[in-house]
Design a protein around this motif. Structure first.
Motif, PDB file in Angstrom:
ATOM      1  N   ARG A  49      -7.491 -22.767 -28.617  1.00  0.00           N
ATOM      2  CA  ARG A  49      -7.832 -22.948 -27.200  1.00  0.00           C
ATOM      3  C   ARG A  49      -8.636 -24.241 -27.012  1.00  0.00           C
ATOM      4  N   MET A  50      -9.529 -24.510 -27.964  1.00  0.00           N
ATOM      5  CA  MET A  50     -10.314 -25.746 -27.857  1.00  0.00           C
ATOM      6  C   MET A  50      -9.418 -26.980 -27.971  1.00  0.00           C
ATOM      7  N   ARG A  51      -8.400 -26.864 -28.822  1.00  0.00           N
ATOM      8  CA  ARG A  51      -7.438 -27.980 -28.940  1.00  0.00           C
ATOM      9  C   ARG A  51      -6.693 -28.167 -27.629  1.00  0.00           C
ATOM     10  N   ASP A  52      -6.256 -27.028 -27.042  1.00  0.00           N
ATOM     11  CA  ASP A  52      -5.527 -27.105 -25.760  1.00  0.00           C
ATOM     12  C   ASP A  52      -6.380 -27.773 -24.683  1.00  0.00           C
ATOM     13  N   LEU A  53      -7.684 -27.525 -24.765  1.00  0.00           N
ATOM     14  CA  LEU A  53      -8.587 -28.113 -23.769  1.00  0.00           C
ATOM     15  C   LEU A  53      -8.869 -29.582 -24.069  1.00  0.00           C
ATOM     16  N   GLU A  54      -8.233 -30.058 -25.145  1.00  0.00           N
ATOM     17  CA  GLU A  54      -8.400 -31.442 -25.590  1.00  0.00           C
ATOM     18  C   GLU A  54      -9.856 -31.800 -25.817  1.00  0.00           C
ATOM     19  N   GLU A  55     -10.554 -30.864 -26.419  1.00  0.00           N
ATOM     20  CA  GLU A  55     -11.942 -31.115 -26.812  1.00  0.00           C
ATOM     21  C   GLU A  55     -11.926 -32.250 -27.841  1.00  0.00           C
ATOM     22  N   PRO A  56     -12.829 -33.217 -27.701  1.00  0.00           N
ATOM     23  CA  PRO A  56     -12.726 -34.406 -28.556  1.00  0.00           C
ATOM     24  C   PRO A  56     -13.297 -34.234 -29.968  1.00  0.00           C
ATOM     25  N   TRP A 186     -28.208 -15.389 -40.394  1.00  0.00           N
ATOM     26  CA  TRP A 186     -28.719 -16.726 -40.765  1.00  0.00           C
ATOM     27  C   TRP A 186     -27.991 -17.856 -40.032  1.00  0.00           C
ATOM     28  N   PHE A 187     -27.005 -17.512 -39.219  1.00  0.00           N
ATOM     29  CA  PHE A 187     -26.313 -18.545 -38.433  1.00  0.00           C
ATOM     30  C   PHE A 187     -27.185 -18.952 -37.249  1.00  0.00           C
ATOM     31  N   ASP A 188     -26.942 -20.155 -36.714  1.00  0.00           N
ATOM     32  CA  ASP A 188     -27.717 -20.605 -35.553  1.00  0.00           C
ATOM     33  C   ASP A 188     -27.384 -19.772 -34.325  1.00  0.00           C
ATOM     34  N   HIS A 189     -26.109 -19.392 -34.225  1.00  0.00           N
ATOM     35  CA  HIS A 189     -25.679 -18.612 -33.056  1.00  0.00           C
ATOM     36  C   HIS A 189     -24.597 -17.627 -33.452  1.00  0.00           C
ATOM     37  N   VAL A 190     -24.624 -16.485 -32.791  1.00  0.00           N
ATOM     38  CA  VAL A 190     -23.548 -15.509 -32.955  1.00  0.00           C
ATOM     39  C   VAL A 190     -22.824 -15.427 -31.614  1.00  0.00           C
ATOM     40  N   VAL A 191     -21.525 -15.669 -31.649  1.00  0.00           N
ATOM     41  CA  VAL A 191     -20.719 -15.594 -30.426  1.00  0.00           C
ATOM     42  C   VAL A 191     -19.765 -14.420 -30.590  1.00  0.00           C
ATOM     43  N   ALA A 201     -15.645 -16.881 -24.982  1.00  0.00           N
ATOM     44  CA  ALA A 201     -16.148 -17.283 -26.309  1.00  0.00           C
ATOM     45  C   ALA A 201     -16.151 -18.805 -26.425  1.00  0.00           C
ATOM     46  N   VAL A 202     -15.080 -19.446 -25.935  1.00  0.00           N
ATOM     47  CA  VAL A 202     -14.993 -20.912 -26.010  1.00  0.00           C
ATOM     48  C   VAL A 202     -16.099 -21.543 -25.160  1.00  0.00           C
ATOM     49  N   ALA A 203     -16.316 -20.983 -23.965  1.00  0.00           N
ATOM     50  CA  ALA A 203     -17.357 -21.534 -23.081  1.00  0.00           C
ATOM     51  C   ALA A 203     -18.727 -21.393 -23.741  1.00  0.00           C
ATOM     52  N   ASN A 207     -21.337 -24.402 -24.704  1.00  0.00           N
ATOM     53  CA  ASN A 207     -22.748 -24.452 -24.283  1.00  0.00           C
ATOM     54  C   ASN A 207     -23.681 -24.631 -25.468  1.00  0.00           C
ATOM     55  N   VAL A 208     -23.378 -23.916 -26.532  1.00  0.00           N
ATOM     56  CA  VAL A 208     -24.204 -24.032 -27.740  1.00  0.00           C
ATOM     57  C   VAL A 208     -24.182 -25.479 -28.243  1.00  0.00           C
ATOM     58  N   VAL A 209     -23.015 -26.111 -28.175  1.00  0.00           N
ATOM     59  CA  VAL A 209     -22.892 -27.504 -28.630  1.00  0.00           C
ATOM     60  C   VAL A 209     -23.735 -28.420 -27.731  1.00  0.00           C
ATOM     61  N   LYS A 210     -23.696 -28.165 -26.436  1.00  0.00           N
ATOM     62  CA  LYS A 210     -24.485 -28.996 -25.515  1.00  0.00           C
ATOM     63  C   LYS A 210     -25.973 -28.893 -25.839  1.00  0.00           C
ATOM     64  N   ILE A 211     -26.427 -27.678 -26.098  1.00  0.00           N
ATOM     65  CA  ILE A 211     -27.848 -27.486 -26.426  1.00  0.00           C
ATOM     66  C   ILE A 211     -28.169 -28.192 -27.749  1.00  0.00           C
ATOM     67  N   ALA A 212     -27.240 -28.073 -28.708  1.00  0.00           N
ATOM     68  CA  ALA A 212     -27.461 -28.727 -30.009  1.00  0.00           C
ATOM     69  C   ALA A 212     -27.580 -30.231 -29.847  1.00  0.00           C
ATOM     70  N   ARG A 213     -26.805 -30.807 -28.924  1.00  0.00           N
ATOM     71  CA  ARG A 213     -26.887 -32.250 -28.673  1.00  0.00           C
ATOM     72  C   ARG A 213     -28.284 -32.639 -28.178  1.00  0.00           C
ATOM     73  N   LEU A 214     -28.804 -31.823 -27.274  1.00  0.00           N
ATOM     74  CA  LEU A 214     -30.136 -32.116 -26.746  1.00  0.00           C
ATOM     75  C   LEU A 214     -31.184 -32.015 -27.850  1.00  0.00           C
ATOM     76  N   LYS A 215     -31.062 -30.965 -28.677  1.00  0.00           N
ATOM     77  CA  LYS A 215     -32.029 -30.777 -29.763  1.00  0.00           C
ATOM     78  C   LYS A 215     -31.944 -31.926 -30.751  1.00  0.00           C
ATOM     79  N   GLN A 216     -30.714 -32.388 -30.951  1.00  0.00           N
ATOM     80  CA  GLN A 216     -30.485 -33.446 -31.931  1.00  0.00           C
ATOM     81  C   GLN A 216     -31.196 -34.745 -31.545  1.00  0.00           C
ATOM     82  N   MET A 217     -31.482 -34.880 -30.235  1.00  0.00           N
ATOM     83  CA  MET A 217     -32.182 -36.092 -29.783  1.00  0.00           C
ATOM     84  C   MET A 217     -33.631 -36.075 -30.265  1.00  0.00           C
ATOM     85  N   GLU A 218     -34.134 -34.849 -30.510  1.00  0.00           N
ATOM     86  CA  GLU A 218     -35.529 -34.741 -30.955  1.00  0.00           C
ATOM     87  C   GLU A 218     -35.625 -34.718 -32.481  1.00  0.00           C
ATOM     88  N   THR A 219     -34.670 -34.032 -33.092  1.00  0.00           N
ATOM     89  CA  THR A 219     -34.702 -33.881 -34.550  1.00  0.00           C
ATOM     90  C   THR A 219     -33.586 -34.720 -35.151  1.00  0.00           C
TER      91      THR A 219
END
Ligand code: 5GP
Length: 225
Positions: A49-56, A186-191, A201-203, A207-219
């Motif tokens: 589904r993520m491929r179909d959505l052409e996620e980069p 021990w995973f960061d997130h359970v979906v 599930a894809v959404a 969202n988890v990826v978006k949050i990870a991007r923001l966190k990545q700016m700090e760490t």
């Protein structure tokens, strides 16, 4: 107060800046997303589904010695190789991680991951729980998502409906799944992949990826492997 005054610029500009920030990849290191979970939970369906959505993302294609199932395409679903070819690549350190899973060998081609990350492209690796643990020791700051079934009954039903396994293989996969569920913590997130709710599930993953991007700016991010 008008949005223009509130943000000192047009609200439209503000909105697009926030959107850019959430999706921006030019100024940020790429995300390495490790998607794991028990066999039959729907990892492939989510990725498709993520491929179909052409996620980069670069969707890593695992090399395996298992035989091709009906409907699978070599190079897209897996890279299907003989045991000898697999061994040769293993000896050349060609896999970031490799493991024997249900009697077949699976390996994540190191070059695929390395090349994509170097280009700044986000990468998704689909892997079983033991493989995710191995990658965690190499890239502890990657993003680890565990895809879980809504219940063990549902998982058993899905494995049976898939009709790709012999009764023995089905039994082993189900027993292993019960063990793997214990690792979810021990995973960061359970979906949870609810029945007929793939988009949800894809959404959630997006969202988890978006949050990870923001966190990545700090760490600082993981070292590129
Ligand atoms: P299947 O044969 O049903 O496609 O996959 C069997 C199991 O192998 C799944 O749980 C899947 O996540 C896992 N798997 C797929 N690719 C890899 C890999 O590269 N490494 C490891 N350790 N497991 C993998």
């Amino acid at each position: 107060m008008s949005p223009t005054l509130l943000f000192g610029k047009s609200f439209q500009n503000y909105k697009s800046e926030v959107t850019n920030l959430l999706n921006h990849k030019d100024v940020q290191p790429p995300i390495l997303l490790i998607l794991s979970g028990p066999s039959g939970v729907g990892k492939d369906a989510v990725l498709s589904r993520m491929r179909d959505l052409e996620e980069p993302y670069h969707f890593t294609v695992t090399t395996t010695t298992r035989t091709k199932r009906n409907g699978e395409t070599d190079g897209k679903d897996y890279i299907f190789v003989s045991q000898a070819e697999f061994r040769a690549q293993m000896e050349q350190d060609g896999f970031l991680e490799w493991a024997e899973v249900y009697g077949n060998y699976y390996g994540v081609p190191r070059n695929q991951v390395k090349t994509a990350l170097k280009k700044g492209k986000d990468v998704i690796v689909k892997i079983d729980v033991q493989g995710a643990k191995t990658i965690k020791s190499l890239a502890p700051n990657a993003l680890y998502i565990f895809l879980a079934p809504p219940s063990m009954d549902q998982l058993e039903k899905r494995l049976k409906e898939r009709m790709t396994e012999s009764p023995d293989s089905l039994k082993i996969r189900f027993e292993t799944a019960a063990e793997e569920m214990k690792s979810a913590g021990w995973f960061d997130h359970v979906v949870i992949n609810h029945e007929n709710q793939l988009d949800l599930a894809v959404a959630e993953i997006q969202n988890v990826v978006k949050i990870a991007r923001l966190k990545q700016m700090e760490t600082p991010n993981f070292e590129i492997i």
